[in-house]
Design a protein around this motif. Sequence first.
Motif, PDB file in Angstrom:
ATOM      1  N   MET A 144       0.840  -1.199   0.000  1.00  0.00           N
ATOM      2  CA  MET A 144       0.000   0.000   0.000  1.00  0.00           C
ATOM      3  C   MET A 144       0.873   1.245   0.000  1.00  0.00           C
ATOM      4  O   MET A 144       1.923   1.277   0.636  1.00  0.00           O
ATOM      5  CB  MET A 144      -0.891  -0.036   1.248  1.00  0.00           C
ATOM      6  CG  MET A 144      -1.999   0.990   1.248  1.00  0.00           C
ATOM      7  SD  MET A 144      -3.342   0.428   2.322  1.00  0.00           S
ATOM      8  CE  MET A 144      -4.413   1.845   2.278  1.00  0.00           C
TER       9      MET A 144
ATOM     10  N   PHE B 274       0.346   5.166   1.022  1.00  0.00           N
ATOM     11  CA  PHE B 274      -0.615   6.007   1.709  1.00  0.00           C
ATOM     12  C   PHE B 274      -0.494   7.449   1.247  1.00  0.00           C
ATOM     13  O   PHE B 274       0.439   7.824   0.550  1.00  0.00           O
ATOM     14  CB  PHE B 274      -0.380   5.944   3.228  1.00  0.00           C
ATOM     15  CG  PHE B 274      -0.545   4.571   3.799  1.00  0.00           C
ATOM     16  CD1 PHE B 274      -1.754   4.164   4.326  1.00  0.00           C
ATOM     17  CD2 PHE B 274       0.519   3.678   3.811  1.00  0.00           C
ATOM     18  CE1 PHE B 274      -1.903   2.899   4.853  1.00  0.00           C
ATOM     19  CE2 PHE B 274       0.373   2.409   4.333  1.00  0.00           C
ATOM     20  CZ  PHE B 274      -0.838   2.009   4.861  1.00  0.00           C
TER      21      PHE B 274
ATOM     22  N   GLU C 288       0.106  10.034   3.190  1.00  0.00           N
ATOM     23  CA  GLU C 288       1.348  10.505   3.798  1.00  0.00           C
ATOM     24  C   GLU C 288       2.377   9.382   3.599  1.00  0.00           C
ATOM     25  O   GLU C 288       1.997   8.221   3.447  1.00  0.00           O
ATOM     26  CB  GLU C 288       1.200  10.759   5.301  1.00  0.00           C
ATOM     27  CG  GLU C 288      -0.184  11.155   5.772  1.00  0.00           C
ATOM     28  CD  GLU C 288      -1.100   9.950   5.904  1.00  0.00           C
ATOM     29  OE1 GLU C 288      -0.753   9.022   6.636  1.00  0.00           O
ATOM     30  OE2 GLU C 288      -2.148   9.940   5.248  1.00  0.00           O
TER      31      GLU C 288
ATOM     32  N   ARG D 134       4.307   7.843   5.653  1.00  0.00           N
ATOM     33  CA  ARG D 134       4.282   6.841   6.739  1.00  0.00           C
ATOM     34  C   ARG D 134       5.573   6.036   6.792  1.00  0.00           C
ATOM     35  O   ARG D 134       5.562   4.796   6.732  1.00  0.00           O
ATOM     36  CB  ARG D 134       3.094   5.883   6.600  1.00  0.00           C
ATOM     37  CG  ARG D 134       1.773   6.589   6.754  1.00  0.00           C
ATOM     38  CD  ARG D 134       0.676   5.643   7.166  1.00  0.00           C
ATOM     39  NE  ARG D 134      -0.620   6.312   7.051  1.00  0.00           N
ATOM     40  CZ  ARG D 134      -1.771   5.762   7.349  1.00  0.00           C
ATOM     41  NH1 ARG D 134      -1.809   4.519   7.775  1.00  0.00           N
ATOM     42  NH2 ARG D 134      -2.878   6.427   7.249  1.00  0.00           N
ATOM     43  N   LEU D 135       6.708   6.738   6.865  1.00  0.00           N
ATOM     44  CA  LEU D 135       7.999   6.074   7.028  1.00  0.00           C
ATOM     45  C   LEU D 135       8.333   6.022   8.506  1.00  0.00           C
ATOM     46  O   LEU D 135       7.901   6.873   9.275  1.00  0.00           O
ATOM     47  CB  LEU D 135       9.092   6.854   6.289  1.00  0.00           C
ATOM     48  CG  LEU D 135       8.828   7.142   4.820  1.00  0.00           C
ATOM     49  CD1 LEU D 135       9.974   7.959   4.246  1.00  0.00           C
ATOM     50  CD2 LEU D 135       8.641   5.862   4.042  1.00  0.00           C
ATOM     51  N   MET D 136       9.107   5.006   8.906  1.00  0.00           N
ATOM     52  CA  MET D 136       9.565   4.937  10.290  1.00  0.00           C
ATOM     53  C   MET D 136      10.667   5.976  10.468  1.00  0.00           C
ATOM     54  O   MET D 136      11.700   5.890   9.789  1.00  0.00           O
ATOM     55  CB  MET D 136      10.170   3.563  10.591  1.00  0.00           C
ATOM     56  CG  MET D 136       9.298   2.417  10.198  1.00  0.00           C
ATOM     57  SD  MET D 136       8.082   2.133  11.457  1.00  0.00           S
ATOM     58  CE  MET D 136       7.389   0.620  10.864  1.00  0.00           C
ATOM     59  N   PRO D 137      10.503   6.944  11.383  1.00  0.00           N
ATOM     60  CA  PRO D 137      11.531   7.974  11.538  1.00  0.00           C
ATOM     61  C   PRO D 137      12.855   7.391  12.032  1.00  0.00           C
ATOM     62  O   PRO D 137      13.900   8.002  11.868  1.00  0.00           O
ATOM     63  CB  PRO D 137      10.953   8.926  12.582  1.00  0.00           C
ATOM     64  CG  PRO D 137       9.596   8.456  12.898  1.00  0.00           C
ATOM     65  CD  PRO D 137       9.366   7.118  12.279  1.00  0.00           C
ATOM     66  N   TRP D 138      12.806   6.214  12.679  1.00  0.00           N
ATOM     67  CA  TRP D 138      14.021   5.628  13.271  1.00  0.00           C
ATOM     68  C   TRP D 138      14.723   4.675  12.327  1.00  0.00           C
ATOM     69  O   TRP D 138      15.697   4.054  12.708  1.00  0.00           O
ATOM     70  CB  TRP D 138      13.675   4.917  14.583  1.00  0.00           C
ATOM     71  CG  TRP D 138      12.355   4.227  14.561  1.00  0.00           C
ATOM     72  CD1 TRP D 138      12.080   3.005  14.066  1.00  0.00           C
ATOM     73  CD2 TRP D 138      11.125   4.753  15.050  1.00  0.00           C
ATOM     74  NE1 TRP D 138      10.752   2.735  14.195  1.00  0.00           N
ATOM     75  CE2 TRP D 138      10.142   3.791  14.805  1.00  0.00           C
ATOM     76  CE3 TRP D 138      10.768   5.958  15.666  1.00  0.00           C
ATOM     77  CZ2 TRP D 138       8.810   3.994  15.159  1.00  0.00           C
ATOM     78  CZ3 TRP D 138       9.444   6.150  16.015  1.00  0.00           C
ATOM     79  CH2 TRP D 138       8.486   5.169  15.768  1.00  0.00           C
TER      80      TRP D 138
ATOM     81  N   TYR E  60      11.429  -2.608   4.559  1.00  0.00           N
ATOM     82  CA  TYR E  60      10.594  -3.004   5.697  1.00  0.00           C
ATOM     83  C   TYR E  60       9.686  -4.199   5.382  1.00  0.00           C
ATOM     84  O   TYR E  60       9.601  -5.140   6.165  1.00  0.00           O
ATOM     85  CB  TYR E  60       9.738  -1.827   6.178  1.00  0.00           C
ATOM     86  CG  TYR E  60       8.987  -2.153   7.435  1.00  0.00           C
ATOM     87  CD1 TYR E  60       9.651  -2.170   8.655  1.00  0.00           C
ATOM     88  CD2 TYR E  60       7.636  -2.498   7.422  1.00  0.00           C
ATOM     89  CE1 TYR E  60       8.993  -2.496   9.826  1.00  0.00           C
ATOM     90  CE2 TYR E  60       6.971  -2.828   8.585  1.00  0.00           C
ATOM     91  CZ  TYR E  60       7.655  -2.822   9.787  1.00  0.00           C
ATOM     92  OH  TYR E  60       6.996  -3.161  10.940  1.00  0.00           O
TER      93      TYR E  60
ATOM     94  N   ALA F 200      13.872  12.301   8.230  1.00  0.00           N
ATOM     95  CA  ALA F 200      13.932  13.718   8.595  1.00  0.00           C
ATOM     96  C   ALA F 200      14.886  14.492   7.699  1.00  0.00           C
ATOM     97  O   ALA F 200      14.773  15.712   7.578  1.00  0.00           O
ATOM     98  CB  ALA F 200      14.354  13.855  10.054  1.00  0.00           C
TER      99      ALA F 200
ATOM    100  N   ARG G  28       9.053   1.252  -1.249  1.00  0.00           N
ATOM    101  CA  ARG G  28       8.757   0.248  -0.223  1.00  0.00           C
ATOM    102  C   ARG G  28       7.618  -0.672  -0.668  1.00  0.00           C
ATOM    103  O   ARG G  28       7.657  -1.886  -0.464  1.00  0.00           O
ATOM    104  CB  ARG G  28       8.371   0.951   1.088  1.00  0.00           C
ATOM    105  CG  ARG G  28       7.938   0.007   2.189  1.00  0.00           C
ATOM    106  CD  ARG G  28       7.596   0.764   3.448  1.00  0.00           C
ATOM    107  NE  ARG G  28       6.481   1.693   3.242  1.00  0.00           N
ATOM    108  CZ  ARG G  28       6.110   2.616   4.116  1.00  0.00           C
ATOM    109  NH1 ARG G  28       6.757   2.747   5.251  1.00  0.00           N
ATOM    110  NH2 ARG G  28       5.089   3.415   3.866  1.00  0.00           N
ATOM    111  N   ALA G  29       6.593  -0.061  -1.321  1.00  0.00           N
ATOM    112  CA  ALA G  29       5.464  -0.874  -1.775  1.00  0.00           C
ATOM    113  C   ALA G  29       5.885  -1.795  -2.916  1.00  0.00           C
ATOM    114  O   ALA G  29       5.532  -2.970  -2.930  1.00  0.00           O
ATOM    115  CB  ALA G  29       4.315   0.033  -2.212  1.00  0.00           C
TER     116      ALA G  29
END
Lengths: 264, 251
Positions: free
Chosen positions: B68, B70, B72, B74-78, B87, B122, B136-137
């Motif tokens: 999917m 999205f 936004e 929706r990435l992991m900031p860490w 991922y 960031a 990623r998708a």
Amino acid sequence: MRLSWLGRYLWSGWAGAAGLFCLLAAWQASHEVYGSFVLPSPLQTLAAIRDVVRGPGFVAAVAETAARTFTGFGLAAGLGTVAGAIAGYSFAAMRVMRPVVAVVLGVPPISWIVLALIWFGASGGSAVATVVVAALPISFAGALEGVATRDRSLDAMARVFGAGPLRRFRTVTLPHLLSYLFPAWTTTVGTAWKVTVMAELLANAGGIGGELATARALFDIPQVTAWTTLVVAFALATDYGLLTPLRERLERWRSAGLPWGVKR
Amino acid sequence: MRLALDRIGHAFLGRTVLEGCDLLLANGEIVALVGPSGCGKTTLLQIAAGLIDPLRGRVRRDYRRHAMVFQEPRLMPWLTAGENIAYGLASLDLPRRRRREIAGVHARLVGLEPADLDKYPAELSGGMRQRVAVARALAVEPEVVFFDEPFTAVDVGLRRALQDLVMRMAGDGPSGQGFSGLFVTHDLAEAVRLADRLAILSARARGIVEIRAVPGRRAARGDRDVFEIVQSWSREEAFAELVDGEGRHVP
């Protein structure tokens, strides 16, 4: 990478030292106004620290207090974090536990010490028990808030990409939770040292508290300030020697987006 | 047939948003869900993706992997960009090196530099973050991809580039298998540009009011074709809610 990290760490210590020297100057000024009997000077305290460190019972007393502190901290942080994280997943548990935590946090540690003395007698056990009861709600509240405020949109994303509950906890919730846990653990460590010494003094259970009780009985004020300074040093050493490096390691991503001046 | 929605109905806190929605998604096909804000198109997409269990009806899936994109990123900031792209690969039981390779291939595909892979979200611009989300998708080589207004926040040039990429990859990915797509958008031109069929949703009718095929093959449609189709369709009754903003007057 490793070297630059060390350099940054030491450099931030330099700025901290400047603040500490201001505090020492104020201490010296008060000493000159009120005299040695009320407040020994920093230098006198330093001399007293030297005597205390060379004294026969020093290592044993510190080891005893440290063992109690770390047992208490370990139990409080461990139990509090696990229970808080579980409560954070359940709205019902959260609603029930929040006021309980608020009430327990409001109980003065001294009351716990008196109760623990009655329950466990004048032993090390009552010091540990007091630390656990007084410090556990801090970790609990931190873990609860951390889990409750996790990013649910990231959780949904992880679900779409086939991450099970365990992997979602590890990759989505835990990194966010850590930013709540470290401040809570820092407070917990500080509380643990202070409450242990207090409980030892009142329970007459040896350790640093016991040394302080002796110093008080002998009106040896420099020894009181010496031990006090040492306890503060130990508490700070635990924080900056253990928790801060751990946090820096685990939260490297956080400094990535910060401007230069905040980073250093 | 990859995905079938049978008589889907859903309600939030007793307020019905969808009723009796039927939709089929064929192999390699892109279906656009168009409609005004609040008509339930995102809800329908989330039901199709399994993020929400519908109150009524059934979702039938005939595929192994989906992904999917999205609205936004929706990435992991860490996690770094590269780790974010990889991922979805973690649940595929691949060795770490292979996962990094796949992430690298897909990063290049969406136009990211190799140096960007070690940056944290960031440190990336908004457009680059959305590229990471697309990579990623695509990295999991999905058979069905769900898009939830993915390109509304990126600039015009990048939007075109990412639309082209989606169309190309749906045809055949690096492994040559392609994917089917369900694409939510409120932009009729975007829907006409990249979809094979349009499912038009209405807030008043609480569901799909019409499904129609877009004339011509999607890759062969030029800008003029898209423009003309949008021009003629926006005068039609079926698109009134989407185009006029009827009943949604701003005071």
